[in-house]
Design a protein around this motif. Structure first.
Motif, PDB file in Angstrom:
ATOM      1  N   LEU A  52      40.373  30.135  41.840  1.00  0.00           N
ATOM      2  CA  LEU A  52      38.911  29.788  42.473  1.00  0.00           C
ATOM      3  C   LEU A  52      38.624  31.230  43.199  1.00  0.00           C
ATOM      4  O   LEU A  52      37.522  31.781  43.109  1.00  0.00           O
ATOM      5  N   TYR A  53      39.511  31.911  43.998  1.00  0.00           N
ATOM      6  CA  TYR A  53      39.272  33.190  44.537  1.00  0.00           C
ATOM      7  C   TYR A  53      39.026  34.216  43.718  1.00  0.00           C
ATOM      8  O   TYR A  53      38.235  34.961  43.885  1.00  0.00           O
ATOM      9  N   TYR A 113      44.740  37.758  51.115  1.00  0.00           N
ATOM     10  CA  TYR A 113      45.765  38.371  50.378  1.00  0.00           C
ATOM     11  C   TYR A 113      45.126  38.787  49.060  1.00  0.00           C
ATOM     12  O   TYR A 113      45.336  39.861  48.402  1.00  0.00           O
ATOM     13  N   VAL A 114      44.402  37.914  48.171  1.00  0.00           N
ATOM     14  CA  VAL A 114      44.222  38.166  46.818  1.00  0.00           C
ATOM     15  C   VAL A 114      42.779  39.216  47.038  1.00  0.00           C
ATOM     16  O   VAL A 114      42.883  40.185  46.079  1.00  0.00           O
ATOM     17  N   LEU A 115      42.035  39.151  48.031  1.00  0.00           N
ATOM     18  CA  LEU A 115      40.897  40.118  48.001  1.00  0.00           C
ATOM     19  C   LEU A 115      41.629  41.385  48.427  1.00  0.00           C
ATOM     20  O   LEU A 115      41.176  42.483  47.980  1.00  0.00           O
ATOM     21  N   SER A 116      42.819  41.600  49.277  1.00  0.00           N
ATOM     22  CA  SER A 116      43.192  42.949  49.506  1.00  0.00           C
ATOM     23  C   SER A 116      44.047  43.599  48.195  1.00  0.00           C
ATOM     24  O   SER A 116      43.778  44.673  48.186  1.00  0.00           O
ATOM     25  N   GLY A 117      44.766  42.823  47.464  1.00  0.00           N
ATOM     26  CA  GLY A 117      45.271  43.305  46.257  1.00  0.00           C
ATOM     27  C   GLY A 117      44.183  43.603  45.056  1.00  0.00           C
ATOM     28  O   GLY A 117      44.376  44.741  44.622  1.00  0.00           O
ATOM     29  N   PHE A 118      43.013  42.904  45.220  1.00  0.00           N
ATOM     30  CA  PHE A 118      41.886  43.379  44.173  1.00  0.00           C
ATOM     31  C   PHE A 118      41.190  44.720  44.710  1.00  0.00           C
ATOM     32  O   PHE A 118      41.001  45.532  43.854  1.00  0.00           O
ATOM     33  N   ALA A 141      36.266  25.560  46.372  1.00  0.00           N
ATOM     34  CA  ALA A 141      37.435  25.766  47.042  1.00  0.00           C
ATOM     35  C   ALA A 141      37.021  25.048  48.342  1.00  0.00           C
ATOM     36  O   ALA A 141      37.872  24.430  48.823  1.00  0.00           O
ATOM     37  N   ALA A 142      35.771  25.090  48.997  1.00  0.00           N
ATOM     38  CA  ALA A 142      35.530  24.437  50.246  1.00  0.00           C
ATOM     39  C   ALA A 142      35.694  22.909  49.906  1.00  0.00           C
ATOM     40  O   ALA A 142      36.095  22.072  50.758  1.00  0.00           O
ATOM     41  N   ALA A 143      35.148  22.502  48.697  1.00  0.00           N
ATOM     42  CA  ALA A 143      35.318  21.093  48.438  1.00  0.00           C
ATOM     43  C   ALA A 143      36.737  20.481  48.291  1.00  0.00           C
ATOM     44  O   ALA A 143      37.096  19.456  48.865  1.00  0.00           O
ATOM     45  N   ILE A 166      37.702  33.968  40.570  1.00  0.00           N
ATOM     46  CA  ILE A 166      36.836  33.833  40.089  1.00  0.00           C
ATOM     47  C   ILE A 166      35.593  34.478  41.110  1.00  0.00           C
ATOM     48  O   ILE A 166      34.448  34.950  40.739  1.00  0.00           O
ATOM     49  N   ALA A 167      35.599  33.923  42.177  1.00  0.00           N
ATOM     50  CA  ALA A 167      34.858  34.413  43.190  1.00  0.00           C
ATOM     51  C   ALA A 167      34.794  35.870  43.315  1.00  0.00           C
ATOM     52  O   ALA A 167      33.768  36.649  43.345  1.00  0.00           O
ATOM     53  N   LEU A 168      35.731  36.596  43.248  1.00  0.00           N
ATOM     54  CA  LEU A 168      35.891  37.939  43.364  1.00  0.00           C
ATOM     55  C   LEU A 168      35.253  38.883  42.436  1.00  0.00           C
ATOM     56  O   LEU A 168      34.657  39.722  42.527  1.00  0.00           O
ATOM     57  N   LEU A 169      35.417  38.122  41.090  1.00  0.00           N
ATOM     58  CA  LEU A 169      34.942  38.906  39.833  1.00  0.00           C
ATOM     59  C   LEU A 169      33.410  38.862  39.876  1.00  0.00           C
ATOM     60  O   LEU A 169      32.788  39.760  39.436  1.00  0.00           O
ATOM     61  N   GLY A 170      32.934  37.524  40.425  1.00  0.00           N
ATOM     62  CA  GLY A 170      31.598  37.333  40.452  1.00  0.00           C
ATOM     63  C   GLY A 170      30.828  38.123  41.464  1.00  0.00           C
ATOM     64  O   GLY A 170      29.894  38.546  40.946  1.00  0.00           O
ATOM     65  N   LEU A 171      31.430  38.357  42.569  1.00  0.00           N
ATOM     66  CA  LEU A 171      30.615  39.124  43.445  1.00  0.00           C
ATOM     67  C   LEU A 171      31.043  40.620  43.333  1.00  0.00           C
ATOM     68  O   LEU A 171      30.270  41.294  43.721  1.00  0.00           O
TER      69      LEU A 171
END
Length: 379
Positions: free
Chosen positions: A274-275, A54-59, A252-254, A277-282
């Motif tokens: 956390l999602y 969901y976060v990825l789709s909006g981004f 997130a996995a932890a 941050i991951a999207l901005l980093g990638l």
């Protein structure tokens, strides 16, 4: 006007990784038999990765469409989104039909009417708005219904958020995360289903609504839209963002593997920061993780991620039926073979069916009808 955004290749690869994690959530239990407890909790908690979608789709949508849309642009956008969702979704609907019909088979006219209602709602992608029927046809399809609702709202939401300055978008991002947490926190505070509702074998009505209705999940999508607009306006992680993204995903996995987070919070919204941050980093595209996820094989798999998600349950049920082992426990070898076969089928559907059907649908659905004056002039 902002320049055309580059393709976020690493995020395409990330989509497949999330889809695979959800596949293992549904069917991967035999693979972790005898494994440490944390591995079992990581597998059982795989539902949390749906929030990443969901976060990825909006981004991605906000990154690609940062400007307000007029009626023609909205029409083309919605046509493109429907063409993206529906081909694999329709195959999954058909493959699920024999198993779904068993629920109402030999139940008389009333059961047939119920089956018709569920089938029509599922075909129209509105079944998540009725949580008791959200998973009655093809269970993972509830999320497609939720995403379809987000797509329909996106042009209007993005137009409003797009008027905000950078500080306002940061506030909107925080508010969206707060919204995603508000519903599970209210559920924990009010306990509308009574004590022990989460542990019941049959989920009670308020828990169903919390998990599967589009409104409680909207905060995750809105957070992605706000983040995508911020990224288009220059918000980015420093150099080494790919490594930071890896740390965020590992964190997130932890959290999932720890088993300490309340179920409803982990299901709805807890991991949004956390999602993000991951999207901005990638999105920076640097580092080993971004390089792997943006490779050609990873992007091919990422393009097939939705087909894998949509088809997983009917493919599993057909595989078990054809193997003559519907009721027997699945072996680790069977699960591994199924995951490989399902991935291959998803790629084949993506390349050989989804893409041509998508082009055809987009051409038909996005074409503007002729104006009345133009028709008169032509005649």
């Amino acid at each position: 006007m902002p320049s055309a955004p580059p393709r976020l290749g690493a995020l395409t690869g990330l989509r497949f990784a999330a889809a695979l994690a959800i596949l293992l959530f549904h069917y991967g239990a035999p693979l972790i038999a005898g494994a440490p407890a944390w591995a079992g909790r990581l597998q059982v908690g795989g539902y949390a990765w749906v929030g990443l979608f969901y976060v990825l789709s909006g981004f991605v949508l906000a990154h690609a469409h940062p400007e307000p849309m007029g009626p023609p642009e909205r029409r083309a956008f919605l046509a493109a989104r429907l063409a993206r969702l529906y081909p694999a979704y329709a195959i999954a609907f058909l493959l699920s039909a024999p198993f779904a019909a068993e629920r109402w088979w030999d139940g008389g006219p009333v059961a047939a009417a119920k089956m018709g209602v569920v089938a029509v709602a599922t075909l129209l992608l509105v079944h998540a708005w009725l949580p008791p029927i959200a998973r009655l046809w093809n269970a993972p399809g509830w999320s497609t219904s939720v995403v379809a609702s987000f797509y329909a709202a996106f042009p209007f939401v993005a137009a409003r958020l797009g008027r905000l300055r950078r500080r306002g978008l940061l506030v909107a991002l925080g508010a969206a995360w707060g919204l995603s947490l508000a519903f599970p926190l209210l559920y924990l505070a009010l306990a509308p289903d009574g004590p022990g509702a989460v542990a019941r074998p049959h989920e009670p009505p308020w828990l169903l609504a919390l998990k599967f209705h589009p409104v409680p999940r909207a905060g995750e999508f809105l957070a992605g839209v706000s983040l995508g607009l911020l990224h288009r306006r220059g918000l980015a992680l420093p150099r080494g963002g790919g490594a930071i993204a890896g740390v965020a995903l590992a964190a997130a996995a932890a959290i999932i593997a720890s088993g300490r987070a309340p179920y409803v919070l982990l299901h709805n919204g807890l991991l949004v920061p956390l999602y993000a941050i991951a999207l901005l980093g990638l999105a920076r595209g640097d580092g080993l993780l971004a390089g792997v996820l943006s490779s050609t094989p990873a992007r091919t798999l990422g393009d097939a991620a939705f087909a894998l998600y949509a088809l997983q349950e009917p493919l599993w049920r057909w595989a078990r039926l054809l193997a003559g082992a519907e009721r027997a426990p699945a072996s680790p070898a069977f699960v591994i073979a199924f995951c490989a076969a399902a991935t291959g089928i998803a790629v084949a559907v993506s390349v050989s069916f989804e893409r041509p059907v998508r082009r055809w649908l987009r051409a038909r659905l996005s074409a503007e009808p002729p104006r009345r004056g133009a028709e008169a002039g032509g005649r």
